[in-house]
Design a protein around this motif. Sequence first.
Motif, PDB file in Angstrom:
ATOM      1  N   ALA A  59       4.952  -5.841  14.877  1.00 19.04           N
ATOM      2  CA  ALA A  59       5.096  -6.182  13.461  1.00 19.04           C
ATOM      3  C   ALA A  59       3.977  -5.577  12.623  1.00 19.04           C
ATOM      4  N   GLN A  60       2.738  -5.594  13.144  1.00 18.60           N
ATOM      5  CA  GLN A  60       1.622  -5.094  12.366  1.00 18.60           C
ATOM      6  C   GLN A  60       1.678  -3.583  12.209  1.00 18.60           C
ATOM      7  N   ALA A  61       2.231  -2.908  13.221  1.00 17.14           N
ATOM      8  CA  ALA A  61       2.412  -1.463  13.083  1.00 17.14           C
ATOM      9  C   ALA A  61       3.391  -1.160  11.955  1.00 17.14           C
ATOM     10  N   GLY A  62       4.438  -1.981  11.849  1.00 16.58           N
ATOM     11  CA  GLY A  62       5.376  -1.810  10.745  1.00 16.58           C
ATOM     12  C   GLY A  62       4.743  -2.097   9.401  1.00 16.58           C
ATOM     13  N   VAL A  63       3.872  -3.127   9.351  1.00 20.06           N
ATOM     14  CA  VAL A  63       3.182  -3.454   8.102  1.00 20.06           C
ATOM     15  C   VAL A  63       2.297  -2.290   7.663  1.00 20.06           C
ATOM     16  N   TYR A  64       1.571  -1.713   8.617  1.00 25.54           N
ATOM     17  CA  TYR A  64       0.664  -0.604   8.257  1.00 25.54           C
ATOM     18  C   TYR A  64       1.465   0.596   7.741  1.00 25.54           C
ATOM     19  N   LYS A  65       2.551   0.907   8.442  1.00 25.28           N
ATOM     20  CA  LYS A  65       3.370   2.039   8.007  1.00 25.28           C
ATOM     21  C   LYS A  65       3.968   1.785   6.626  1.00 25.28           C
ATOM     22  N   GLY A  66       4.487   0.569   6.409  1.00 29.78           N
ATOM     23  CA  GLY A  66       5.087   0.243   5.112  1.00 29.78           C
ATOM     24  C   GLY A  66       4.070   0.228   3.988  1.00 29.78           C
ATOM     25  N   THR A  67       2.851  -0.258   4.296  1.00 33.00           N
ATOM     26  CA  THR A  67       1.805  -0.304   3.263  1.00 33.00           C
ATOM     27  C   THR A  67       1.424   1.094   2.801  1.00 33.00           C
ATOM     28  N   LYS A  68       1.344   2.033   3.759  1.00 31.61           N
ATOM     29  CA  LYS A  68       1.010   3.414   3.376  1.00 31.61           C
ATOM     30  C   LYS A  68       2.098   4.008   2.471  1.00 31.61           C
ATOM     31  N   ILE A  69       3.352   3.714   2.800  1.00 32.75           N
ATOM     32  CA  ILE A  69       4.453   4.240   1.959  1.00 32.75           C
ATOM     33  C   ILE A  69       4.406   3.611   0.572  1.00 32.75           C
ATOM     34  N   GLU A  70       4.214   2.299   0.524  1.00 28.50           N
ATOM     35  CA  GLU A  70       4.206   1.604  -0.773  1.00 28.50           C
ATOM     36  C   GLU A  70       3.011   2.008  -1.622  1.00 28.50           C
ATOM     37  N   GLU A  71       1.910   2.401  -0.956  1.00 32.66           N
ATOM     38  CA  GLU A  71       0.727   2.820  -1.721  1.00 32.66           C
ATOM     39  C   GLU A  71       0.993   4.108  -2.496  1.00 32.66           C
ATOM     40  N   ARG A  72       1.878   4.944  -1.959  1.00 36.38           N
ATOM     41  CA  ARG A  72       2.210   6.204  -2.652  1.00 36.38           C
ATOM     42  C   ARG A  72       2.934   5.933  -3.976  1.00 36.38           C
ATOM     43  N   PHE A  73       3.632   4.806  -4.014  1.00 32.80           N
ATOM     44  CA  PHE A  73       4.357   4.453  -5.245  1.00 32.80           C
ATOM     45  C   PHE A  73       3.595   3.416  -6.080  1.00 32.80           C
ATOM     46  N   ALA A  74       2.280   3.301  -5.808  1.00 32.68           N
ATOM     47  CA  ALA A  74       1.398   2.402  -6.557  1.00 32.68           C
ATOM     48  C   ALA A  74       1.790   0.931  -6.403  1.00 32.68           C
ATOM     49  N   LEU A  75       2.500   0.617  -5.309  1.00 33.93           N
ATOM     50  CA  LEU A  75       2.855  -0.778  -5.053  1.00 33.93           C
ATOM     51  C   LEU A  75       1.762  -1.482  -4.229  1.00 33.93           C
ATOM     52  N   ARG A  76       0.917  -0.680  -3.583  1.00 33.70           N
ATOM     53  CA  ARG A  76      -0.194  -1.210  -2.786  1.00 33.70           C
ATOM     54  C   ARG A  76      -1.463  -0.451  -3.156  1.00 33.70           C
ATOM     55  N   SER A  77      -2.592  -1.101  -2.893  1.00 30.89           N
ATOM     56  CA  SER A  77      -3.877  -0.473  -3.180  1.00 30.89           C
ATOM     57  C   SER A  77      -4.485   0.109  -1.908  1.00 30.89           C
ATOM     58  N   ALA A  78      -5.557   0.860  -2.070  1.00 27.59           N
ATOM     59  CA  ALA A  78      -6.282   1.396  -0.909  1.00 27.59           C
ATOM     60  C   ALA A  78      -6.817   0.266  -0.039  1.00 27.59           C
ATOM     61  N   LEU A  79      -7.229  -0.840  -0.673  1.00 24.53           N
ATOM     62  CA  LEU A  79      -7.724  -1.986   0.096  1.00 24.53           C
ATOM     63  C   LEU A  79      -6.623  -2.573   0.970  1.00 24.53           C
ATOM     64  N   ASP A  80      -5.404  -2.575   0.470  1.00 22.32           N
ATOM     65  CA  ASP A  80      -4.289  -3.085   1.275  1.00 22.32           C
ATOM     66  C   ASP A  80      -4.105  -2.240   2.534  1.00 22.32           C
ATOM     67  N   ILE A  81      -4.252  -0.912   2.390  1.00 14.33           N
ATOM     68  CA  ILE A  81      -4.139  -0.045   3.569  1.00 14.33           C
ATOM     69  C   ILE A  81      -5.258  -0.350   4.566  1.00 14.33           C
ATOM     70  N   LEU A  82      -6.486  -0.517   4.059  1.00 12.77           N
ATOM     71  CA  LEU A  82      -7.619  -0.810   4.937  1.00 12.77           C
ATOM     72  C   LEU A  82      -7.404  -2.137   5.671  1.00 12.77           C
ATOM     73  N   ASN A  83      -6.900  -3.117   4.937  1.00 13.22           N
ATOM     74  CA  ASN A  83      -6.644  -4.421   5.561  1.00 13.22           C
ATOM     75  C   ASN A  83      -5.561  -4.316   6.637  1.00 13.22           C
ATOM     76  N   ALA A  84      -4.497  -3.594   6.331  1.00 13.58           N
ATOM     77  CA  ALA A  84      -3.421  -3.436   7.307  1.00 13.58           C
ATOM     78  C   ALA A  84      -3.905  -2.700   8.546  1.00 13.58           C
TER      79      ALA A  84
END
Length: 483
Positions: A365-390
Amino acid sequence: MGSAAAGLTIIGAMAGATSAAYADTLAQAIATAYDTNPDILAQRELLRAINERYLQARAQLGFTIDATASLQSQRAVVDSTATVNNEVTAQTASQSLTVIQPIYSGGRLHAALQAALANVFLNYQYVRRAQARVLTQVVTSYADVQRDQQIVAISTENVGLLQGQIDQTSAKLAVKSATLTDRDQGFARFAAAQAQLVVATARLRTSESGYRAVVGRDPGTLEPVPPLPDLAKTVEGFYAVAEQSSPVLLSADFQERSSRAGILQAKAATRPSLALRGDISQGPLLPYNDKLRNDNQTVRLVLSVPIYSSGAVTSRIRESRARNRSDIDLVESARRQVRLSVSQAYEQMRGSQQALDLYDQQVTAQAGVYKGTKIEERFALRSALDILNAAQELNNARIARANAAHDSYVGEATLIAASGKLDPAIFGIKTPADPLAPDVARLNDRDRIPWMTAVDALDGIGQANVFDGAARTPVSGPVDPGG
Protein backbone atom coordinates in the motif's frame (compact mmCIF):
# COMPACT_ATOMS: atom_id res chain seq x y z
CA MET A 1 6.04 -21.20 7.93
CA GLY A 2 7.20 -20.26 4.43
CA SER A 3 6.46 -16.51 4.44
CA ALA A 4 9.43 -15.69 6.65
CA ALA A 5 11.79 -17.68 4.45
CA ALA A 6 10.51 -15.89 1.36
CA GLY A 7 10.90 -12.52 3.09
CA LEU A 8 14.56 -12.92 4.02
CA THR A 9 16.17 -12.29 0.61
CA ILE A 10 19.05 -10.15 -0.55
CA ILE A 11 18.18 -7.02 -2.52
CA GLY A 12 20.41 -6.79 -5.57
CA ALA A 13 24.01 -5.76 -5.82
CA MET A 14 23.76 -3.16 -3.03
CA ALA A 15 23.55 -5.87 -0.39
CA GLY A 16 26.12 -7.99 -2.19
CA ALA A 17 28.61 -5.13 -2.07
CA THR A 18 28.80 -5.43 1.69
CA SER A 19 29.89 -9.09 1.62
CA ALA A 20 32.41 -11.42 0.07
CA ALA A 21 32.03 -12.53 -3.54
CA TYR A 22 31.11 -16.17 -2.87
CA ALA A 23 27.58 -17.38 -2.19
CA ASP A 24 26.66 -18.94 1.14
CA THR A 25 23.64 -20.98 2.15
CA LEU A 26 22.21 -21.67 5.58
CA ALA A 27 22.81 -25.40 5.08
CA GLN A 28 26.51 -24.72 4.45
CA ALA A 29 26.75 -22.56 7.56
CA ILE A 30 24.98 -25.24 9.62
CA ALA A 31 27.27 -27.99 8.30
CA THR A 32 30.40 -25.93 9.01
CA ALA A 33 29.36 -25.10 12.55
CA TYR A 34 28.23 -28.68 13.21
CA ASP A 35 31.68 -29.98 12.30
CA THR A 36 33.93 -27.22 13.67
CA ASN A 37 32.23 -25.21 16.43
CA PRO A 38 34.37 -25.57 19.60
CA ASP A 39 31.38 -25.71 21.93
CA ILE A 40 30.01 -28.76 20.10
CA LEU A 41 33.44 -30.38 19.82
CA ALA A 42 34.07 -29.91 23.55
CA GLN A 43 30.80 -31.64 24.47
CA ARG A 44 31.56 -34.50 22.10
CA GLU A 45 34.97 -35.06 23.68
CA LEU A 46 33.39 -34.97 27.13
CA LEU A 47 30.92 -37.64 26.03
CA ARG A 48 33.79 -39.80 24.83
CA ALA A 49 35.28 -39.49 28.30
CA ILE A 50 31.96 -40.49 29.88
CA ASN A 51 31.82 -43.53 27.58
CA GLU A 52 35.13 -44.59 29.06
CA ARG A 53 33.62 -44.30 32.53
CA TYR A 54 31.02 -46.86 31.46
CA LEU A 55 33.76 -49.20 30.25
CA GLN A 56 35.59 -48.72 33.55
CA ALA A 57 32.45 -49.65 35.48
CA ARG A 58 31.91 -52.70 33.29
CA ALA A 59 35.55 -53.74 33.76
CA GLN A 60 34.83 -54.27 37.47
CA LEU A 61 32.82 -57.34 36.43
CA GLY A 62 35.95 -58.95 35.00
CA PHE A 63 39.09 -60.24 36.65
CA THR A 64 42.22 -58.40 37.67
CA ILE A 65 45.78 -59.69 37.68
CA ASP A 66 48.48 -58.12 39.82
CA ALA A 67 52.11 -59.19 39.85
CA THR A 68 54.84 -58.11 42.26
CA ALA A 69 58.54 -58.81 42.40
CA SER A 70 61.08 -57.70 44.94
CA LEU A 71 64.82 -58.02 45.47
CA GLN A 72 65.84 -57.61 49.06
CA SER A 73 69.33 -57.06 50.51
CA GLN A 74 69.61 -57.93 54.19
CA ARG A 75 72.31 -57.42 56.76
CA ALA A 76 72.17 -58.44 60.42
CA VAL A 77 74.66 -58.12 63.26
CA VAL A 78 74.43 -60.89 65.87
CA ASP A 79 75.42 -59.83 69.37
CA SER A 80 77.16 -63.01 70.50
CA THR A 81 80.55 -64.04 71.89
CA ALA A 82 80.18 -67.56 70.56
CA THR A 83 81.48 -66.68 67.12
CA VAL A 84 84.07 -64.37 65.78
CA ASN A 85 82.04 -63.44 62.67
CA ASN A 86 78.81 -61.95 64.05
CA GLU A 87 77.62 -60.29 60.80
CA VAL A 88 75.18 -62.02 58.40
CA THR A 89 74.32 -60.68 54.89
CA ALA A 90 72.11 -62.04 52.11
CA GLN A 91 70.16 -61.09 49.01
CA THR A 92 66.75 -62.68 48.44
CA ALA A 93 64.14 -62.44 45.67
CA SER A 94 60.35 -62.79 45.97
CA GLN A 95 57.60 -62.90 43.32
CA SER A 96 53.82 -63.14 43.53
CA LEU A 97 50.84 -63.21 41.17
CA THR A 98 47.27 -62.54 42.30
CA VAL A 99 44.10 -63.06 40.25
CA ILE A 100 40.73 -61.85 41.58
CA GLN A 101 37.38 -62.46 39.91
CA PRO A 102 34.29 -60.97 41.59
CA ILE A 103 31.30 -63.30 41.57
CA TYR A 104 28.72 -61.36 43.55
CA SER A 105 28.98 -57.88 45.05
CA GLY A 106 25.54 -57.60 46.59
CA GLY A 107 24.42 -55.65 43.53
CA ARG A 108 27.01 -52.87 43.82
CA LEU A 109 28.70 -53.58 40.46
CA HIS A 110 25.37 -53.98 38.64
CA ALA A 111 24.09 -50.69 40.06
CA ALA A 112 27.37 -48.93 39.22
CA LEU A 113 27.03 -50.13 35.63
CA GLN A 114 23.47 -48.81 35.43
CA ALA A 115 24.58 -45.45 36.85
CA ALA A 116 27.43 -45.28 34.34
CA LEU A 117 25.09 -46.07 31.45
CA ALA A 118 22.61 -43.45 32.64
CA ASN A 119 25.46 -40.94 32.65
CA VAL A 120 26.30 -41.88 29.05
CA PHE A 121 22.72 -41.13 28.00
CA LEU A 122 22.71 -38.00 30.16
CA ASN A 123 25.83 -36.58 28.56
CA TYR A 124 24.57 -37.44 25.09
CA GLN A 125 21.66 -35.12 25.85
CA TYR A 126 24.20 -32.48 26.86
CA VAL A 127 25.78 -32.90 23.42
CA ARG A 128 22.34 -32.48 21.81
CA ARG A 129 21.71 -29.37 23.91
CA ALA A 130 25.05 -27.88 22.81
CA GLN A 131 24.32 -28.71 19.17
CA ALA A 132 20.82 -27.20 19.34
CA ARG A 133 22.17 -24.08 21.03
CA VAL A 134 24.88 -23.61 18.41
CA LEU A 135 22.54 -24.33 15.49
CA THR A 136 20.09 -21.78 16.88
CA GLN A 137 22.94 -19.28 17.04
CA VAL A 138 23.88 -20.09 13.44
CA VAL A 139 20.31 -19.57 12.24
CA THR A 140 20.05 -16.34 14.22
CA SER A 141 23.38 -14.94 13.04
CA TYR A 142 22.61 -15.94 9.43
CA ALA A 143 19.22 -14.22 9.64
CA ASP A 144 20.85 -11.21 11.36
CA VAL A 145 23.33 -10.74 8.53
CA GLN A 146 20.68 -11.27 5.88
CA ARG A 147 18.30 -8.79 7.54
CA ASP A 148 21.02 -6.19 7.96
CA GLN A 149 22.15 -6.64 4.36
CA GLN A 150 18.56 -5.96 3.36
CA ILE A 151 18.33 -2.87 5.56
CA VAL A 152 21.63 -1.53 4.21
CA ALA A 153 20.29 -2.02 0.68
CA ILE A 154 16.99 -0.32 1.58
CA SER A 155 18.81 2.54 3.29
CA THR A 156 21.19 2.95 0.33
CA GLU A 157 18.24 3.05 -2.04
CA ASN A 158 16.53 5.62 0.18
CA VAL A 159 19.63 7.85 0.16
CA GLY A 160 19.68 7.71 -3.64
CA LEU A 161 15.96 8.46 -3.80
CA LEU A 162 16.33 11.52 -1.56
CA GLN A 163 19.35 12.72 -3.51
CA GLY A 164 17.21 12.65 -6.65
CA GLN A 165 14.45 14.52 -4.83
CA ILE A 166 16.93 17.22 -3.76
CA ASP A 167 18.11 17.59 -7.36
CA GLN A 168 14.51 17.99 -8.53
CA THR A 169 13.78 20.55 -5.82
CA SER A 170 16.93 22.51 -6.67
CA ALA A 171 15.90 22.61 -10.32
CA LYS A 172 12.43 23.85 -9.37
CA LEU A 173 13.96 26.43 -7.05
CA ALA A 174 15.93 27.82 -9.97
CA VAL A 175 12.67 28.50 -11.86
CA LYS A 176 10.86 29.76 -8.76
CA SER A 177 8.46 26.77 -8.59
CA ALA A 178 9.84 25.62 -5.20
CA THR A 179 10.87 27.40 -2.05
CA LEU A 180 13.96 27.39 0.14
CA THR A 181 11.87 25.59 2.74
CA ASP A 182 11.25 22.77 0.26
CA ARG A 183 14.99 22.51 -0.36
CA ASP A 184 15.88 22.57 3.34
CA GLN A 185 13.29 19.89 4.09
CA GLY A 186 14.92 17.75 1.44
CA PHE A 187 18.38 18.32 2.93
CA ALA A 188 17.12 17.43 6.42
CA ARG A 189 15.59 14.16 5.21
CA PHE A 190 18.74 13.41 3.20
CA ALA A 191 20.97 13.88 6.26
CA ALA A 192 18.66 11.63 8.33
CA ALA A 193 18.78 8.96 5.61
CA GLN A 194 22.59 9.11 5.52
CA ALA A 195 22.70 8.70 9.30
CA GLN A 196 20.33 5.73 9.03
CA LEU A 197 22.64 4.15 6.44
CA VAL A 198 25.69 4.64 8.68
CA VAL A 199 23.89 2.99 11.61
CA ALA A 200 22.63 0.14 9.40
CA THR A 201 26.14 -0.48 8.04
CA ALA A 202 27.61 -0.59 11.54
CA ARG A 203 24.89 -3.00 12.59
CA LEU A 204 25.70 -5.21 9.61
CA ARG A 205 29.37 -5.31 10.60
CA THR A 206 28.35 -6.34 14.12
CA SER A 207 26.14 -9.12 12.74
CA GLU A 208 28.99 -10.33 10.52
CA SER A 209 31.21 -10.54 13.61
CA GLY A 210 28.59 -12.68 15.34
CA TYR A 211 28.42 -14.92 12.28
CA ARG A 212 32.19 -15.38 12.28
CA ALA A 213 32.17 -16.25 15.97
CA VAL A 214 29.64 -19.07 15.65
CA VAL A 215 30.33 -20.38 12.12
CA GLY A 216 34.06 -19.80 12.07
CA ARG A 217 34.32 -17.85 8.79
CA ASP A 218 33.06 -14.71 7.12
CA PRO A 219 29.60 -14.71 5.54
CA GLY A 220 29.39 -14.51 1.79
CA THR A 221 26.44 -13.20 -0.16
CA LEU A 222 23.74 -15.06 1.68
CA GLU A 223 21.19 -17.09 -0.20
CA PRO A 224 17.54 -17.09 0.91
CA VAL A 225 16.84 -19.25 3.95
CA PRO A 226 14.99 -22.53 3.33
CA PRO A 227 11.52 -23.15 4.75
CA LEU A 228 11.40 -24.99 8.08
CA PRO A 229 9.21 -28.04 8.72
CA ASP A 230 5.81 -27.81 10.38
CA LEU A 231 6.25 -30.06 13.40
CA ALA A 232 2.80 -29.29 14.76
CA LYS A 233 -0.13 -26.95 14.22
CA THR A 234 -0.83 -25.99 17.84
CA VAL A 235 1.19 -25.25 20.93
CA GLU A 236 -0.15 -28.47 22.47
CA GLY A 237 1.30 -30.37 19.52
CA PHE A 238 4.69 -28.80 20.16
CA TYR A 239 4.39 -29.76 23.83
CA ALA A 240 3.92 -33.38 22.76
CA VAL A 241 6.96 -33.24 20.47
CA ALA A 242 9.09 -31.71 23.24
CA GLU A 243 7.95 -34.35 25.74
CA GLN A 244 9.57 -37.01 23.56
CA SER A 245 12.53 -35.12 22.11
CA SER A 246 13.65 -32.20 24.26
CA PRO A 247 17.27 -32.74 25.42
CA VAL A 248 16.55 -30.52 28.44
CA LEU A 249 13.78 -32.84 29.64
CA LEU A 250 15.62 -36.02 28.65
CA SER A 251 18.78 -34.95 30.48
CA ALA A 252 16.74 -34.40 33.66
CA ASP A 253 15.20 -37.85 33.12
CA PHE A 254 18.58 -39.58 32.85
CA GLN A 255 19.96 -37.60 35.79
CA GLU A 256 17.09 -39.02 37.87
CA ARG A 257 17.85 -42.53 36.65
CA SER A 258 21.52 -42.11 37.55
CA SER A 259 20.74 -41.02 41.11
CA ARG A 260 18.21 -43.87 41.39
CA ALA A 261 21.05 -46.26 40.57
CA GLY A 262 23.02 -44.47 43.30
CA ILE A 263 20.44 -45.68 45.84
CA LEU A 264 20.99 -49.25 44.65
CA GLN A 265 24.74 -48.81 45.01
CA ALA A 266 24.40 -47.49 48.54
CA LYS A 267 22.10 -50.32 49.59
CA ALA A 268 24.44 -52.92 48.09
CA ALA A 269 27.00 -52.04 50.77
CA THR A 270 24.74 -53.77 53.33
CA ARG A 271 24.93 -57.14 51.52
CA PRO A 272 27.68 -59.79 51.45
CA SER A 273 30.06 -60.15 48.51
CA LEU A 274 31.80 -63.16 47.04
CA ALA A 275 34.98 -63.31 44.98
CA LEU A 276 37.29 -65.97 43.60
CA ARG A 277 40.96 -65.35 44.39
CA GLY A 278 44.04 -67.17 43.16
CA ASP A 279 47.58 -66.54 44.44
CA ILE A 280 50.93 -67.79 43.22
CA SER A 281 54.00 -66.78 45.21
CA GLN A 282 57.64 -67.68 45.41
CA GLY A 283 60.19 -66.60 47.97
CA PRO A 284 62.97 -67.74 50.33
CA LEU A 285 62.07 -70.55 52.70
CA LEU A 286 64.38 -69.20 55.38
CA PRO A 287 65.64 -65.70 56.04
CA TYR A 288 69.11 -64.91 54.63
CA ASN A 289 68.94 -68.01 52.43
CA ASP A 290 67.84 -67.61 48.82
CA LYS A 291 68.81 -71.15 47.83
CA LEU A 292 65.94 -72.82 49.59
CA ARG A 293 62.75 -71.58 47.85
CA ASN A 294 59.12 -71.74 48.90
CA ASP A 295 56.47 -72.01 46.13
CA ASN A 296 52.77 -71.51 47.02
CA GLN A 297 49.63 -71.80 44.87
CA THR A 298 46.25 -71.15 46.46
CA VAL A 299 42.69 -70.77 45.18
CA ARG A 300 40.11 -69.30 47.55
CA LEU A 301 36.48 -68.27 47.64
CA VAL A 302 36.42 -65.10 49.69
CA LEU A 303 33.14 -64.17 51.35
CA SER A 304 32.89 -60.69 52.89
CA VAL A 305 29.99 -59.79 55.15
CA PRO A 306 29.54 -56.20 56.38
CA ILE A 307 28.57 -56.14 60.03
CA TYR A 308 28.84 -52.62 61.38
CA SER A 309 29.95 -49.30 59.88
CA SER A 310 29.15 -46.81 62.65
CA GLY A 311 26.24 -45.47 60.58
CA ALA A 312 28.26 -44.64 57.45
CA VAL A 313 26.36 -47.02 55.16
CA THR A 314 22.88 -45.96 56.32
CA SER A 315 23.94 -42.32 56.00
CA ARG A 316 24.97 -42.89 52.38
CA ILE A 317 21.61 -44.54 51.70
CA ARG A 318 19.77 -41.54 53.13
CA GLU A 319 21.98 -39.19 51.12
CA SER A 320 21.35 -41.03 47.85
CA ARG A 321 17.60 -41.07 48.49
CA ALA A 322 17.61 -37.32 49.11
CA ARG A 323 19.57 -36.74 45.89
CA ASN A 324 17.09 -38.85 43.97
CA ARG A 325 14.11 -36.97 45.40
CA SER A 326 15.82 -33.76 44.32
CA ASP A 327 16.29 -35.12 40.80
CA ILE A 328 12.63 -36.20 40.67
CA ASP A 329 11.60 -32.64 41.43
CA LEU A 330 14.06 -31.36 38.82
CA VAL A 331 12.39 -33.54 36.18
CA GLU A 332 9.16 -31.68 36.80
CA SER A 333 11.06 -28.38 36.87
CA ALA A 334 12.64 -29.23 33.50
CA ARG A 335 9.22 -30.13 32.10
CA ARG A 336 7.82 -26.78 33.14
CA GLN A 337 10.83 -24.94 31.74
CA VAL A 338 10.53 -26.76 28.43
CA ARG A 339 6.83 -25.96 28.19
CA LEU A 340 7.61 -22.33 28.98
CA SER A 341 10.29 -22.18 26.28
CA VAL A 342 7.97 -23.84 23.76
CA SER A 343 5.10 -21.52 24.66
CA GLN A 344 7.20 -18.37 24.43
CA ALA A 345 8.79 -19.42 21.12
CA TYR A 346 5.39 -20.38 19.72
CA GLU A 347 3.80 -17.07 20.62
CA GLN A 348 6.81 -15.13 19.29
CA MET A 349 6.69 -17.05 16.03
CA ARG A 350 2.93 -16.67 15.61
CA GLY A 351 3.03 -12.97 16.43
CA SER A 352 5.92 -12.35 14.05
CA GLN A 353 4.21 -14.24 11.23
CA GLN A 354 0.98 -12.30 11.70
CA ALA A 355 2.93 -9.03 11.77
CA LEU A 356 4.83 -10.06 8.65
CA ASP A 357 1.59 -10.55 6.72
CA LEU A 358 0.44 -7.08 7.79
CA TYR A 359 3.79 -5.52 6.89
CA ASP A 360 3.50 -7.09 3.44
CA GLN A 361 0.18 -5.29 3.03
CA GLN A 362 1.69 -2.06 4.37
CA VAL A 363 4.66 -2.14 1.99
CA THR A 364 2.38 -2.77 -1.00
CA ALA A 365 0.00 0.00 0.00
CA GLN A 366 2.77 2.45 0.87
CA ALA A 367 4.49 1.85 -2.45
CA GLY A 368 1.24 2.82 -4.13
CA VAL A 369 0.96 5.93 -1.95
CA TYR A 370 4.48 7.03 -2.88
CA LYS A 371 3.86 6.48 -6.58
CA GLY A 372 0.51 8.30 -6.46
CA THR A 373 1.95 11.21 -4.47
CA LYS A 374 4.66 11.78 -7.07
CA ILE A 375 2.05 11.84 -9.85
CA GLU A 376 -0.26 14.18 -7.94
CA GLU A 377 2.65 16.51 -7.15
CA ARG A 378 3.10 17.13 -10.88
CA PHE A 379 -0.43 18.51 -11.00
CA ALA A 380 0.12 20.65 -7.87
CA LEU A 381 -2.18 18.39 -5.84
CA ARG A 382 0.68 17.44 -3.48
CA SER A 383 3.67 19.29 -2.11
CA ALA A 384 7.34 18.32 -2.00
CA LEU A 385 6.88 17.61 1.72
CA ASP A 386 4.16 15.10 0.90
CA ILE A 387 6.61 13.24 -1.36
CA LEU A 388 9.26 13.25 1.38
CA ASN A 389 6.75 11.94 3.90
CA ALA A 390 5.56 9.20 1.56
CA ALA A 391 9.16 8.17 0.85
CA GLN A 392 9.97 8.06 4.55
CA GLU A 393 6.91 5.94 5.35
CA LEU A 394 7.75 3.52 2.54
CA ASN A 395 11.32 3.24 3.80
CA ASN A 396 10.13 2.59 7.36
CA ALA A 397 7.62 -0.01 6.18
CA ARG A 398 10.29 -1.92 4.21
CA ILE A 399 12.66 -1.93 7.18
CA ALA A 400 9.87 -3.05 9.51
CA ARG A 401 9.05 -5.87 7.14
CA ALA A 402 12.70 -6.98 7.04
CA ASN A 403 12.76 -7.08 10.85
CA ALA A 404 9.49 -9.01 10.98
CA ALA A 405 10.73 -11.59 8.44
CA HIS A 406 13.87 -12.03 10.55
CA ASP A 407 11.93 -12.42 13.80
CA SER A 408 9.50 -14.86 12.23
CA TYR A 409 12.20 -17.17 10.90
CA VAL A 410 14.31 -17.05 14.05
CA GLY A 411 11.13 -17.68 16.05
CA GLU A 412 10.44 -20.81 13.99
CA ALA A 413 13.97 -22.12 14.55
CA THR A 414 13.82 -21.32 18.26
CA LEU A 415 10.52 -23.19 18.56
CA ILE A 416 11.96 -26.23 16.79
CA ALA A 417 15.01 -26.09 19.09
CA ALA A 418 12.80 -25.86 22.18
CA SER A 419 10.93 -28.92 20.91
CA GLY A 420 14.20 -30.86 20.59
CA LYS A 421 14.12 -31.25 16.81
CA LEU A 422 16.68 -28.71 15.58
CA ASP A 423 19.37 -30.76 13.85
CA PRO A 424 21.20 -30.69 10.49
CA ALA A 425 18.67 -33.06 8.89
CA ILE A 426 15.90 -30.44 8.80
CA PHE A 427 18.16 -28.25 6.66
CA GLY A 428 18.68 -31.04 4.15
CA ILE A 429 22.12 -31.99 5.45
CA LYS A 430 22.75 -35.72 5.19
CA THR A 431 24.97 -36.87 8.04
CA PRO A 432 26.13 -40.41 8.83
CA ALA A 433 24.66 -42.16 11.84
CA ASP A 434 25.70 -40.28 14.93
CA PRO A 435 28.82 -42.10 16.20
CA LEU A 436 28.27 -40.60 19.63
CA ALA A 437 24.70 -41.81 20.08
CA PRO A 438 24.59 -44.30 22.96
CA ASP A 439 24.98 -47.79 21.54
CA VAL A 440 25.21 -50.26 24.42
CA ALA A 441 26.04 -53.18 22.15
CA ARG A 442 28.91 -51.26 20.58
CA LEU A 443 30.23 -50.19 23.96
CA ASN A 444 30.01 -53.73 25.31
CA ASP A 445 32.02 -55.08 22.39
CA ARG A 446 35.07 -53.17 23.54
CA ASP A 447 37.49 -55.06 25.85
CA ARG A 448 34.86 -57.75 26.31
CA ILE A 449 35.41 -60.70 28.65
CA PRO A 450 33.00 -63.59 27.89
CA TRP A 451 31.62 -64.09 31.39
CA MET A 452 30.99 -60.41 32.20
CA THR A 453 27.34 -60.70 31.18
CA ALA A 454 26.82 -63.71 33.46
CA VAL A 455 28.45 -61.93 36.42
CA ASP A 456 26.31 -58.85 35.80
CA ALA A 457 23.14 -60.96 35.61
CA LEU A 458 23.99 -62.71 38.87
CA ASP A 459 24.83 -59.44 40.58
CA GLY A 460 21.57 -57.89 39.39
CA ILE A 461 19.32 -60.58 40.88
CA GLY A 462 16.63 -58.91 42.97
CA GLN A 463 17.56 -55.40 41.85
CA ALA A 464 15.33 -52.92 40.02
CA ASN A 465 16.29 -51.76 36.53
CA VAL A 466 16.47 -47.97 36.42
CA PHE A 467 15.80 -48.05 32.66
CA ASP A 468 12.38 -49.64 33.04
CA GLY A 469 9.55 -47.19 32.38
CA ALA A 470 9.57 -43.42 32.39
CA ALA A 471 11.24 -41.17 34.90
CA ARG A 472 9.45 -40.95 38.21
CA THR A 473 7.07 -38.13 38.99
CA PRO A 474 7.12 -36.24 42.29
CA VAL A 475 5.83 -38.37 45.15
CA SER A 476 5.72 -37.98 48.90
CA GLY A 477 7.85 -40.10 51.17
CA PRO A 478 11.20 -41.81 50.58
CA VAL A 479 12.09 -43.24 47.19
CA ASP A 480 13.33 -46.82 47.51
CA PRO A 481 13.87 -48.45 44.09
CA GLY A 482 15.35 -51.50 45.73
CA GLY A 483 11.98 -52.50 47.18
